[in-house]
Design a protein around this motif. Structure first.
Motif, PDB file in Angstrom:
ATOM      1  N   PHE A 136     -14.474 -10.527   0.841  1.00  0.00           N
ATOM      2  CA  PHE A 136     -13.538 -11.521   0.346  1.00  0.00           C
ATOM      3  C   PHE A 136     -12.363 -10.825  -0.328  1.00  0.00           C
ATOM      4  CE2 PHE A 136     -17.709 -13.474   0.474  1.00  0.00           C
ATOM      5  CZ  PHE A 136     -17.433 -14.596   1.253  1.00  0.00           C
ATOM      6  N   PRO A 137     -11.169 -11.039   0.210  1.00  0.00           N
ATOM      7  CA  PRO A 137     -10.002 -10.416  -0.419  1.00  0.00           C
ATOM      8  C   PRO A 137      -9.800 -10.956  -1.823  1.00  0.00           C
ATOM      9  CG  PRO A 137      -9.336 -11.861   1.398  1.00  0.00           C
ATOM     10  CD  PRO A 137     -10.824 -11.877   1.332  1.00  0.00           C
ATOM     11  N   ASP A 138      -9.188 -10.143  -2.657  1.00  0.00           N
ATOM     12  CA  ASP A 138      -8.808 -10.587  -3.992  1.00  0.00           C
ATOM     13  C   ASP A 138      -7.283 -10.689  -4.032  1.00  0.00           C
ATOM     14  OD1 ASP A 138      -7.986  -7.922  -4.142  1.00  0.00           O
ATOM     15  OD2 ASP A 138      -9.644  -7.316  -5.421  1.00  0.00           O
ATOM     16  N   MET A 139      -6.732 -10.993  -5.178  1.00  0.00           N
ATOM     17  CA  MET A 139      -5.279 -11.153  -5.254  1.00  0.00           C
ATOM     18  C   MET A 139      -4.561  -9.826  -5.027  1.00  0.00           C
ATOM     19  SD  MET A 139      -4.616 -14.240  -5.152  1.00  0.00           S
ATOM     20  CE  MET A 139      -2.849 -13.962  -5.105  1.00  0.00           C
ATOM     21  N   PHE A 140      -5.212  -8.705  -5.303  1.00  0.00           N
ATOM     22  CA  PHE A 140      -4.594  -7.420  -4.983  1.00  0.00           C
ATOM     23  C   PHE A 140      -4.414  -7.293  -3.479  1.00  0.00           C
ATOM     24  CE2 PHE A 140      -4.428  -2.963  -3.944  1.00  0.00           C
ATOM     25  CZ  PHE A 140      -3.538  -2.459  -4.871  1.00  0.00           C
ATOM     26  N   SER A 141      -5.428  -7.686  -2.716  1.00  0.00           N
ATOM     27  CA  SER A 141      -5.353  -7.652  -1.246  1.00  0.00           C
ATOM     28  C   SER A 141      -4.197  -8.506  -0.755  1.00  0.00           C
ATOM     29  CB  SER A 141      -6.641  -8.199  -0.611  1.00  0.00           C
ATOM     30  OG  SER A 141      -7.802  -7.794  -1.248  1.00  0.00           O
ATOM     31  N   ILE A 142      -4.170  -9.742  -1.239  1.00  0.00           N
ATOM     32  CA  ILE A 142      -3.154 -10.709  -0.811  1.00  0.00           C
ATOM     33  C   ILE A 142      -1.759 -10.226  -1.211  1.00  0.00           C
ATOM     34  CG2 ILE A 142      -2.313 -13.078  -1.086  1.00  0.00           C
ATOM     35  CD1 ILE A 142      -4.987 -13.002   0.385  1.00  0.00           C
ATOM     36  N   ASN A 143      -1.605  -9.833  -2.460  1.00  0.00           N
ATOM     37  CA  ASN A 143      -0.283  -9.436  -2.943  1.00  0.00           C
ATOM     38  C   ASN A 143       0.232  -8.173  -2.255  1.00  0.00           C
ATOM     39  OD1 ASN A 143       0.026 -11.654  -4.589  1.00  0.00           O
ATOM     40  ND2 ASN A 143      -0.779 -10.630  -6.399  1.00  0.00           N
ATOM     41  N   SER A 144      -0.657  -7.251  -1.944  1.00  0.00           N
ATOM     42  CA  SER A 144      -0.223  -6.052  -1.213  1.00  0.00           C
ATOM     43  C   SER A 144       0.286  -6.431   0.173  1.00  0.00           C
ATOM     44  CB  SER A 144      -1.373  -5.049  -1.086  1.00  0.00           C
ATOM     45  OG  SER A 144      -1.699  -4.503  -2.332  1.00  0.00           O
ATOM     46  N   ALA A 145      -0.423  -7.324   0.840  1.00  0.00           N
ATOM     47  CA  ALA A 145       0.016  -7.770   2.167  1.00  0.00           C
ATOM     48  C   ALA A 145       1.312  -8.587   2.071  1.00  0.00           C
ATOM     49  CB  ALA A 145      -1.090  -8.572   2.844  1.00  0.00           C
ATOM     50  N   LEU A 146       1.422  -9.433   1.040  1.00  0.00           N
ATOM     51  CA  LEU A 146       2.665 -10.195   0.841  1.00  0.00           C
ATOM     52  C   LEU A 146       3.852  -9.261   0.601  1.00  0.00           C
ATOM     53  CD1 LEU A 146       1.543 -13.204  -1.394  1.00  0.00           C
ATOM     54  CD2 LEU A 146       2.566 -13.342   0.890  1.00  0.00           C
ATOM     55  N   LEU A 147       3.652  -8.259  -0.232  1.00  0.00           N
ATOM     56  CA  LEU A 147       4.724  -7.307  -0.510  1.00  0.00           C
ATOM     57  C   LEU A 147       5.115  -6.551   0.760  1.00  0.00           C
ATOM     58  CD1 LEU A 147       6.655  -5.977  -2.498  1.00  0.00           C
ATOM     59  CD2 LEU A 147       4.803  -4.407  -3.122  1.00  0.00           C
TER      60      LEU A 147
END
Length: 162
Positions: free
Chosen positions: A67-78
Motif C-alpha cells: 500500500f503506497p503512502d503519501m511519500f509514494s504518491i507525492n514523489s510520483a506527483l512531483l
C-alpha cells in the motif's frame, strides 16, 4: 535491508537504472520488496525525470499487495509535475482516496503547480474550488499567494476569496 540501502544510494546518486535493476534483482533472489524499497525507487525516478517509471512503480505496488503512502504518491506527483504531465498528475491526485489516503499540502501543491505550469487554468481553478469546499483553510494561504504571480490567475484569486 541491504537492497533498500543500495536503492537509497542510487536515489542519492541519481542512478535510476541501477535502482530498477536492484528491484529486479530482489525478485531474482526471492527477496520481498517493501514500501521503503519502492518509495526509494520512485523518488530516484522522480529525481531523474523518469515520470513514466515513477507511475509504473506506484502501479506495481498494488500487484505486490503493498500500500503506497503519501511519500509514494507525492514523489510520483512531483515527477509528473516536473515533466509537465498535468493529466497524469491530475489522474493520480484523483486516485488518492482509492489508496485509503488523504491528499496533503504537498499533493495539492504538486497537482496545482502541474496544472498552472501547463496553462491548465480551468483544471487548477476546479481544484481550488474543490479545496475550498473541503474547508481546509490551512491549505488555502499558500495557494492564494502562489498563483498571484501570473496575470492569468484572476480566476484563482476569485475562487479562493469568494
Amino acid at each position: 535491508a541491504v537492497f533498500n540501502a543500495a536503492i537509497s544510494s542510487c536515489e542519492r546518486g541519481r542512478q535510476w537504472r541501477k535502482a530498477l535493476a536492484l528491484l529486479f534483482d530482489m525478485d531474482l533472489f526471492s527477496i520481498e520488496k517493501d514500501v521503503i524499497s519502492l518509495n526509494s525507487a520512485i523518488s530516484c525516478c522522480e529525481k531523474c525525470s523518469r515520470w513514466c517509471e515513477s507511475l509504473a512503480l506506484l502501479h506495481d505496488m498494488r500487484f505486490q499487495e503493498l500500500f503506497p503512502d503519501m511519500f509514494s504518491i507525492n514523489s510520483a506527483l512531483l515527477s509528473c509535475r516536473n515533466a509537465h504531465r498535468w493529466r497524469e498528475a491530475l489522474d493520480l491526485f484523483n486516485c488518492v482516496k482509492q489508496f485509503s489516503l488523504q491528499a496533503d499540502a504537498l499533493s495539492w501543491d504538486f497537482v496545482l503547480a502541474a496544472c498552472e505550469e501547463c496553462g491548465q487554468w480551468m483544471q487548477a481553478n476546479a481544484l481550488l474550488l474543490k479545496l475550498r469546499e473541503l474547508s481546509d483553510l490551512q491549505f488555502l494561504r499558500p495557494f492564494d499567494t502562489g498563483f498571484s504571480r501570473n496575470s492569468q490567475t484572476l480566476t484563482f484569486s476569485s475562487a479562493v476569496c469568494q
